[in-house]
Design a protein around this motif. Structure first.
Motif, PDB file in Angstrom:
ATOM      1  N   MET A 129      32.328  41.673  35.710  1.00 41.63           N
ATOM      2  CA  MET A 129      33.571  42.230  35.207  1.00 41.63           C
ATOM      3  C   MET A 129      34.229  43.133  36.246  1.00 41.63           C
ATOM      4  SD  MET A 129      34.362  41.197  32.219  1.00 41.63           S
ATOM      5  CE  MET A 129      35.027  42.191  30.942  1.00 41.63           C
ATOM      6  N   MET A 130      33.433  43.961  36.907  1.00 41.03           N
ATOM      7  CA  MET A 130      34.017  44.875  37.880  1.00 41.03           C
ATOM      8  C   MET A 130      34.605  44.107  39.065  1.00 41.03           C
ATOM      9  SD  MET A 130      32.418  48.233  39.550  1.00 41.03           S
ATOM     10  CE  MET A 130      33.446  49.434  40.311  1.00 41.03           C
ATOM     11  N   ILE A 131      33.910  43.064  39.506  1.00 45.96           N
ATOM     12  CA  ILE A 131      34.416  42.251  40.616  1.00 45.96           C
ATOM     13  C   ILE A 131      35.751  41.617  40.226  1.00 45.96           C
ATOM     14  CG2 ILE A 131      33.990  40.182  42.011  1.00 45.96           C
ATOM     15  CD1 ILE A 131      32.270  42.531  42.839  1.00 45.96           C
ATOM     16  N   THR A 132      35.854  41.121  39.004  1.00 41.94           N
ATOM     17  CA  THR A 132      37.096  40.526  38.532  1.00 41.94           C
ATOM     18  C   THR A 132      38.214  41.566  38.539  1.00 41.94           C
ATOM     19  OG1 THR A 132      35.870  38.982  37.144  1.00 41.94           O
ATOM     20  CG2 THR A 132      38.208  39.293  36.625  1.00 41.94           C
ATOM     21  N   GLY A 133      37.922  42.763  38.058  1.00 48.56           N
ATOM     22  CA  GLY A 133      38.918  43.831  38.066  1.00 48.56           C
ATOM     23  C   GLY A 133      39.372  44.180  39.477  1.00 48.56           C
ATOM     24  N   ILE A 134      38.437  44.241  40.411  1.00 50.23           N
ATOM     25  CA  ILE A 134      38.775  44.543  41.807  1.00 50.23           C
ATOM     26  C   ILE A 134      39.647  43.437  42.385  1.00 50.23           C
ATOM     27  CG2 ILE A 134      37.806  44.755  44.140  1.00 50.23           C
ATOM     28  CD1 ILE A 134      35.430  46.265  42.818  1.00 50.23           C
ATOM     29  N   LEU A 135      39.273  42.188  42.130  1.00 46.39           N
ATOM     30  CA  LEU A 135      40.060  41.067  42.650  1.00 46.39           C
ATOM     31  C   LEU A 135      41.474  41.048  42.068  1.00 46.39           C
ATOM     32  CD1 LEU A 135      37.349  38.245  42.689  1.00 46.39           C
ATOM     33  CD2 LEU A 135      38.328  39.474  44.659  1.00 46.39           C
ATOM     34  N   LEU A 136      41.583  41.324  40.760  1.00 41.13           N
ATOM     35  CA  LEU A 136      42.903  41.373  40.134  1.00 41.13           C
ATOM     36  C   LEU A 136      43.737  42.526  40.694  1.00 41.13           C
ATOM     37  CD1 LEU A 136      41.991  40.494  36.445  1.00 41.13           C
ATOM     38  CD2 LEU A 136      43.302  39.083  38.067  1.00 41.13           C
ATOM     39  N   ALA A 137      43.116  43.681  40.933  1.00 37.70           N
ATOM     40  CA  ALA A 137      43.830  44.815  41.515  1.00 37.70           C
ATOM     41  C   ALA A 137      44.294  44.498  42.939  1.00 37.70           C
ATOM     42  CB  ALA A 137      42.951  46.062  41.505  1.00 37.70           C
ATOM     43  N   LEU A 138      43.453  43.831  43.712  1.00 36.14           N
ATOM     44  CA  LEU A 138      43.848  43.415  45.066  1.00 36.14           C
ATOM     45  C   LEU A 138      45.012  42.427  45.009  1.00 36.14           C
ATOM     46  CD1 LEU A 138      40.347  43.006  46.745  1.00 36.14           C
ATOM     47  CD2 LEU A 138      42.095  44.712  47.325  1.00 36.14           C
ATOM     48  N   LEU A 139      44.938  41.477  44.083  1.00 35.09           N
ATOM     49  CA  LEU A 139      46.024  40.513  43.920  1.00 35.09           C
ATOM     50  C   LEU A 139      47.313  41.222  43.504  1.00 35.09           C
ATOM     51  CD1 LEU A 139      47.043  37.598  43.868  1.00 35.09           C
ATOM     52  CD2 LEU A 139      46.189  37.426  41.514  1.00 35.09           C
TER      53      LEU A 139
END
Length: 160
Positions: free
Chosen positions: A1-11
């Motif tokens: 979940m945290m990785i997904t959040g980081i990737l979405l924030a980067l996007l």
């Protein structure tokens, strides 16, 4: 979940930068208010159509919402207009740097105070130091090259 959040924030960061460039190019051909209108109208159309496709009838389910949350779209007008003007006056990198630092600073304030229905997160000096380090980086980025070039272009006094 945290990785997904980081990737979405980067996007999101990449998309904001891309949108800012596109907005700036539109603003070169039209006025700032025309740009703001076009950006928000096309954003409305895209989000409305995606919402209908993804959420169906739940798109129109808006109960239990604080009245002031409806101001979000009006706030978006201010965001787009100010960002377009900031880009015109400062250039993309400097404007985005300031916007993101301001965003981080206000998020820190809103979290620490628990405003607007947010869960209150205790303030720490480390958070403030982090924001100040970013501000220092922006200052170094903006003025570091000009300080270096002014030192190298100054006449040297090497009389022995």
């Amino acid at each position: 979940m945290m990785i997904t959040g980081i990737l979405l924030a980067l996007l999101a960061g990449a998309l904001v930068s891309l949108q800012t460039i596109f907005n700036s190019k539109v603003n070169e051909r039209t006025g700032s208010w025309s740009t703001t209108t076009m950006v928000l109208f096309t954003g409305f159309l895209a989000s409305f159509l995606i919402s209908i496709l993804v959420e169906g009838k739940n798109t129109f389910s808006l109960q239990h919402m604080q009245p002031w949350y409806w101001l979000s779209g009006a706030i978006g007008v201010g965001v787009v207009f100010c960002l377009v003007q900031g880009m015109k006056l400062l250039g993309p990198t400097y404007a985005i740097s300031i916007v993101l630092t301001s965003q981080l600073s206000f998020a820190l304030l809103f979290d620490a105070m628990g405003w607007f229905g947010l869960e209150q997160i205790p303030f720490s000096w480390n958070q403030l130091i982090g924001v100040l380090v970013i501000v220092g980086g922006i200052i170094l980025f903006k003025f570091g090259g000009s300080m270096k070039s002014s030192r190298t272009s100054a006449p040297s006094n090497q009389s022995h």
